[in-house]
Design an enzyme around this catalytic site. Structure first.
Site, PDB file in Angstrom:
ATOM      1  N   CYS A 139      41.339   4.159  32.203  1.00 33.67           N
ATOM      2  CA  CYS A 139      42.203   5.335  31.970  1.00 33.67           C
ATOM      3  C   CYS A 139      43.181   5.527  33.129  1.00 33.67           C
ATOM      4  O   CYS A 139      44.193   6.194  32.984  1.00 33.67           O
ATOM      5  CB  CYS A 139      41.372   6.591  31.732  1.00 33.67           C
ATOM      6  SG  CYS A 139      40.517   7.202  33.194  1.00 33.67           S
ATOM      7  N   SER A 153      33.880  13.147  48.166  1.00 33.99           N
ATOM      8  CA  SER A 153      35.191  13.325  48.808  1.00 33.99           C
ATOM      9  C   SER A 153      35.118  14.383  49.903  1.00 33.99           C
ATOM     10  O   SER A 153      34.342  15.344  49.813  1.00 33.99           O
ATOM     11  CB  SER A 153      36.182  13.768  47.732  1.00 33.99           C
ATOM     12  OG  SER A 153      37.326  14.303  48.323  1.00 33.99           O
ATOM     13  N   TYR A 174      38.371  19.845  41.064  1.00 33.99           N
ATOM     14  CA  TYR A 174      38.030  18.475  41.447  1.00 33.99           C
ATOM     15  C   TYR A 174      36.916  18.493  42.504  1.00 33.99           C
ATOM     16  O   TYR A 174      35.874  17.845  42.354  1.00 33.99           O
ATOM     17  CB  TYR A 174      39.276  17.746  41.980  1.00 33.99           C
ATOM     18  CG  TYR A 174      38.954  16.459  42.698  1.00 33.99           C
ATOM     19  CD1 TYR A 174      38.387  15.380  42.023  1.00 33.99           C
ATOM     20  CD2 TYR A 174      39.207  16.320  44.071  1.00 33.99           C
ATOM     21  CE1 TYR A 174      38.079  14.200  42.700  1.00 33.99           C
ATOM     22  CE2 TYR A 174      38.906  15.143  44.741  1.00 33.99           C
ATOM     23  CZ  TYR A 174      38.334  14.084  44.045  1.00 33.99           C
ATOM     24  OH  TYR A 174      38.025  12.924  44.711  1.00 33.99           O
ATOM     25  N   LYS A 233      32.767  17.372  42.359  1.00 27.82           N
ATOM     26  CA  LYS A 233      32.057  16.479  43.292  1.00 27.82           C
ATOM     27  C   LYS A 233      30.809  17.183  43.844  1.00 27.82           C
ATOM     28  O   LYS A 233      29.745  16.581  43.973  1.00 27.82           O
ATOM     29  CB  LYS A 233      32.979  16.074  44.446  1.00 27.82           C
ATOM     30  CG  LYS A 233      34.111  15.148  44.034  1.00 27.82           C
ATOM     31  CD  LYS A 233      33.592  13.763  43.699  1.00 27.82           C
ATOM     32  CE  LYS A 233      34.677  12.808  43.301  1.00 27.82           C
ATOM     33  NZ  LYS A 233      34.178  11.552  42.733  1.00 27.82           N
ATOM     34  N   ASN A 240      40.880  10.210  53.525  1.00 32.65           N
ATOM     35  CA  ASN A 240      42.060   9.827  52.731  1.00 32.65           C
ATOM     36  C   ASN A 240      42.298   8.313  52.734  1.00 32.65           C
ATOM     37  O   ASN A 240      42.819   7.786  53.720  1.00 32.65           O
ATOM     38  CB  ASN A 240      43.298  10.538  53.279  1.00 32.65           C
ATOM     39  CG  ASN A 240      43.253  12.033  53.037  1.00 32.65           C
ATOM     40  OD1 ASN A 240      42.296  12.696  53.419  1.00 32.65           O
ATOM     41  ND2 ASN A 240      44.263  12.571  52.404  1.00 32.65           N
ATOM     42  N   ASN A 273      49.813  11.327  45.947  1.00 35.15           N
ATOM     43  CA  ASN A 273      49.292  11.103  47.302  1.00 35.15           C
ATOM     44  C   ASN A 273      50.422  10.707  48.253  1.00 35.15           C
ATOM     45  O   ASN A 273      51.414  10.105  47.855  1.00 35.15           O
ATOM     46  CB  ASN A 273      48.212  10.014  47.313  1.00 35.15           C
ATOM     47  CG  ASN A 273      46.940  10.495  46.653  1.00 35.15           C
ATOM     48  OD1 ASN A 273      46.541   9.979  45.622  1.00 35.15           O
ATOM     49  ND2 ASN A 273      46.311  11.498  47.212  1.00 35.15           N
ATOM     50  N   GLY A 296      46.744  25.106  47.354  1.00 32.06           N
ATOM     51  CA  GLY A 296      45.401  24.526  47.497  1.00 32.06           C
ATOM     52  C   GLY A 296      45.254  23.581  48.680  1.00 32.06           C
ATOM     53  O   GLY A 296      44.155  23.103  48.947  1.00 32.06           O
TER      54      GLY A 296
HETATM   55  P1  NAD Z   1      41.195   5.441  40.750  1.00 34.74           P
HETATM   56  O1  NAD Z   1      41.703   6.389  39.715  1.00 34.74           O
HETATM   57  O2  NAD Z   1      42.090   4.357  41.206  1.00 34.74           O
HETATM   58  O3  NAD Z   1      39.831   4.788  40.250  1.00 34.74           O
HETATM   59  C1  NAD Z   1      38.935   5.454  39.380  1.00 34.74           C
HETATM   60  C2  NAD Z   1      38.609   4.465  38.269  1.00 34.74           C
HETATM   61  O4  NAD Z   1      37.664   5.077  37.379  1.00 34.74           O
HETATM   62  C3  NAD Z   1      39.826   4.071  37.436  1.00 34.74           C
HETATM   63  O5  NAD Z   1      39.849   2.660  37.321  1.00 34.74           O
HETATM   64  C4  NAD Z   1      39.582   4.732  36.087  1.00 34.74           C
HETATM   65  O6  NAD Z   1      40.140   3.983  35.028  1.00 34.74           O
HETATM   66  C5  NAD Z   1      38.066   4.792  36.042  1.00 34.74           C
HETATM   67  N1  NAD Z   1      37.497   5.864  35.219  1.00 34.74           N
HETATM   68  C6  NAD Z   1      37.806   7.190  35.230  1.00 34.74           C
HETATM   69  N2  NAD Z   1      37.035   7.855  34.364  1.00 34.74           N
HETATM   70  C7  NAD Z   1      36.200   6.947  33.798  1.00 34.74           C
HETATM   71  C8  NAD Z   1      35.164   7.022  32.838  1.00 34.74           C
HETATM   72  N3  NAD Z   1      34.832   8.190  32.267  1.00 34.74           N
HETATM   73  N4  NAD Z   1      34.511   5.889  32.492  1.00 34.74           N
HETATM   74  C9  NAD Z   1      34.838   4.704  33.055  1.00 34.74           C
HETATM   75  N5  NAD Z   1      35.825   4.566  33.964  1.00 34.74           N
HETATM   76  C10 NAD Z   1      36.494   5.673  34.334  1.00 34.74           C
HETATM   77  O7  NAD Z   1      40.711   6.333  41.972  1.00 34.74           O
HETATM   78  P2  NAD Z   1      40.223   5.892  43.429  1.00 34.74           P
HETATM   79  O8  NAD Z   1      41.190   6.416  44.407  1.00 34.74           O
HETATM   80  O9  NAD Z   1      39.854   4.466  43.448  1.00 34.74           O
HETATM   81  O10 NAD Z   1      38.920   6.793  43.537  1.00 34.74           O
HETATM   82  C11 NAD Z   1      37.638   6.289  43.227  1.00 34.74           C
HETATM   83  C12 NAD Z   1      36.608   7.361  43.507  1.00 34.74           C
HETATM   84  O11 NAD Z   1      36.709   7.763  44.871  1.00 34.74           O
HETATM   85  C13 NAD Z   1      36.791   8.626  42.667  1.00 34.74           C
HETATM   86  O12 NAD Z   1      35.534   9.092  42.266  1.00 34.74           O
HETATM   87  C14 NAD Z   1      37.438   9.589  43.623  1.00 34.74           C
HETATM   88  O13 NAD Z   1      37.114  10.920  43.314  1.00 34.74           O
HETATM   89  C15 NAD Z   1      36.830   9.163  44.950  1.00 34.74           C
HETATM   90  N6  NAD Z   1      37.693   9.502  46.093  1.00 34.74           N
HETATM   91  C16 NAD Z   1      39.029   9.206  46.048  1.00 34.74           C
HETATM   92  C17 NAD Z   1      39.849   9.591  47.107  1.00 34.74           C
HETATM   93  C18 NAD Z   1      41.336   9.327  47.043  1.00 34.74           C
HETATM   94  O14 NAD Z   1      42.101  10.065  47.658  1.00 34.74           O
HETATM   95  N7  NAD Z   1      41.794   8.264  46.365  1.00 34.74           N
HETATM   96  C19 NAD Z   1      39.305  10.255  48.215  1.00 34.74           C
HETATM   97  C20 NAD Z   1      37.938  10.499  48.240  1.00 34.74           C
HETATM   98  C21 NAD Z   1      37.141  10.135  47.153  1.00 34.74           C
HETATM   99  N1  UDP Z   2      51.890  15.539  51.190  1.00 29.45           N
HETATM  100  C1  UDP Z   2      53.236  15.817  51.343  1.00 29.45           C
HETATM  101  N2  UDP Z   2      54.108  15.347  50.398  1.00 29.45           N
HETATM  102  C2  UDP Z   2      53.705  14.604  49.312  1.00 29.45           C
HETATM  103  C3  UDP Z   2      52.325  14.320  49.180  1.00 29.45           C
HETATM  104  C4  UDP Z   2      51.439  14.819  50.128  1.00 29.45           C
HETATM  105  O1  UDP Z   2      53.629  16.467  52.301  1.00 29.45           O
HETATM  106  O2  UDP Z   2      54.548  14.236  48.481  1.00 29.45           O
HETATM  107  C5  UDP Z   2      50.923  16.029  52.193  1.00 29.45           C
HETATM  108  C6  UDP Z   2      49.896  16.987  51.614  1.00 29.45           C
HETATM  109  O3  UDP Z   2      50.369  18.304  51.710  1.00 29.45           O
HETATM  110  C7  UDP Z   2      48.665  16.722  52.478  1.00 29.45           C
HETATM  111  C8  UDP Z   2      48.837  15.276  52.930  1.00 29.45           C
HETATM  112  O4  UDP Z   2      50.183  14.916  52.673  1.00 29.45           O
HETATM  113  O5  UDP Z   2      48.694  17.525  53.602  1.00 29.45           O
HETATM  114  C9  UDP Z   2      47.901  14.337  52.171  1.00 29.45           C
HETATM  115  O6  UDP Z   2      48.052  14.608  50.787  1.00 29.45           O
HETATM  116  P1  UDP Z   2      47.332  13.735  49.688  1.00 29.45           P
HETATM  117  O7  UDP Z   2      47.689  14.324  48.350  1.00 29.45           O
HETATM  118  O8  UDP Z   2      47.672  12.293  49.904  1.00 29.45           O
HETATM  119  O9  UDP Z   2      45.784  13.892  50.006  1.00 29.45           O
HETATM  120  P2  UDP Z   2      44.831  15.210  50.044  1.00 29.45           P
HETATM  121  O10 UDP Z   2      44.407  15.348  51.469  1.00 29.45           O
HETATM  122  O11 UDP Z   2      45.604  16.362  49.538  1.00 29.45           O
HETATM  123  O12 UDP Z   2      43.711  14.825  49.160  1.00 29.45           O
END
Ligand code: NAD
Ligand code: UDP
Length: 337
Positions: A34, A124, A149, A153, A179, A199, A294
């Protein structure tokens, strides 16, 4: 050891799939695509020289999980599958609870049924919410997550804290990732956001390459050194290694354990812009915009527990993250498409 990665086609999942394959593990990926493309796994196979098994399906689908566990003798599960956009979660909270909370519950039930009890959960830093003290350690109180979100978690974390009391065979790691940034150094796999990135780093990369005109810096009046918000950016390869260390640590631990995966260093939005300009040799035009709803002023990790207990620490810095993100952006201007 055979490991199931839910969400393994996504950003963090694909880098972790690669690290597992390179460490000699067998990898099965379950992903409903997705928010990703199976091309990421084809690229993983190219780098690793062997492919993960790929099952296209949803973690909420009990039948898919039942046949997956029956067909593949899985020893442990790394659970990345979920939705991750804070903004989207505010608009669609029920969708987030359904996917993230219900998805985890169905997965855990299927695991128990298949007698698989090793579980690593991708949580997260969002669960910490606004904290008075920085850096945040695992001992800080949680429960003030500022959006659906983060709350989804936390609900899963609560579920995971309850499980070992019900069955002592559970061995659970909760990893609070800060991050993620950067990409594999080959430039073959990286972050491929749908549409306009929300992001910071992918947004900056698309400004640098000229796909987007300028960066809106959300807030210039935060109580930080330069007025812009501060985060703990961590190279996605360091994160992947942290997940492998946690998996290893579960071999000798029962119960539920929480570890921060961050660098311990705060970086402001403008620090990131300057680092990206240095890595790319391009100018990143920006303007100061209103704060994003937020957002917190500052959030960075105390990573000492992971260092002490997992023998893990982030080895890569901002120059590595920006250089690798820029290489990925240049080699794949349209992501995996
Ligand atoms: P991502 O969206 O790239 O990867 C998530 C994957 O899960 C995708 O490939 C999506 O297709 C799949 N998916 C979603 N819902 C599903 C479902 N119901 N069944 C099967 N597959 C499903 O995101 P990411 O950045 O790789 O994040 C991975 C995990 O790490 C997430 O749980 C996210 O909350 C956590 N995380 C992400 C960040 C970030 O900023 N990227 C930070 C901290 C934690
Ligand atoms: N940010 C920004 N401009 C953007 C995207 C993000 O200034 O277009 C800032 C946002 O306010 C945060 C930091 O960059 O302070 C990281 O944001 P991101 O969405 O990557 O991660 P978050 O910490 O919010 O999960």
């Amino acid at each position: 050891m055979r490991v199931l990665l839910t969400g393994g086609a996504g950003y963090i999942g694909s880098h972790t799939a690669l690290a597992l394959l390179q460490a000699g593990r067998e990898v099965v990926v379950l992903d409903n695509l997705c928010n990703s493309s199976a091309e990421s796994l084809a690229r993983v196979a190219r780098i690793a020289g062997r492919a993960p098994v790929f099952v296209e399906g949803d973690v909420r689908d009990r039948d898919v999980l039942g046949s997956l566990f029956a067909e593949h003798l899985v020893d442990a599960v790394l659970h990345f599958a979920g939705l991750k956009s804070v903004g989207e979660s505010l608009a669609q909270p029920l969708r987030y609870h359904d996917n993230n909370v219900q998805g985890s519950q169905v997965l855990l039930e299927a695991m128990a049924q298949a007698s698989v009890f090793n579980f690593v959960f991708s949580s997260s830093a969002t669960v910490y919410g606004e904290q008075a003290q920085m850096p945040v350690s695992e001992a800080c109180s949680v429960g003030h997550a500022p959006n659906p979100y983060g709350r989804s978690k936390l609900m899963v974390e609560d579920m995971l804290r309850e499980l070992p009391a019900s069955d002592p065979r559970w061995r659970i790691a909760i990893l609070r990732s800060f991050n993620p940034a950067g990409a594999h150094e080959s430039g073959l796999i990286g972050e491929d956001p749908n549409g306009i990135p929300s992001n910071l780093l992918p947004y900056v990369a698309q400004v640098a390459i000229g796909k987007l005109p300028e960066l809106a810096v959300f807030g210039g009046d935060y109580p930080t050194t330069d007025g812009t918000s501060v985060r703990d950016y961590i190279h996605v390869l360091d994160l992947a290694e942290g997940h492998l260390r946690a998996l290893d640590a579960l071999q000798t631990r029962t119960g539920t354990h929480v570890w921060n995966l961050g660098t311990g260093r705060g970086c402001s939005v403008l620090d990131m812009v300057r680092a990206f300009e240095a890595a790319s040799g391009r100018t990143v035009p920006y303007r100061i915009a209103p704060r994003r709803f937020g957002d917190m002023a500052t959030c960075y990790a105390d990573p000492t527990k992971a260092e002490r207990e997992l023998g893990w620490r982030a080895r890569r810095g901002l120059p590595d993250m920006t250089r690798d993100a820029w290489r990925w952006q240049q080699m794949n201007p349209n992501g995996y498409r």
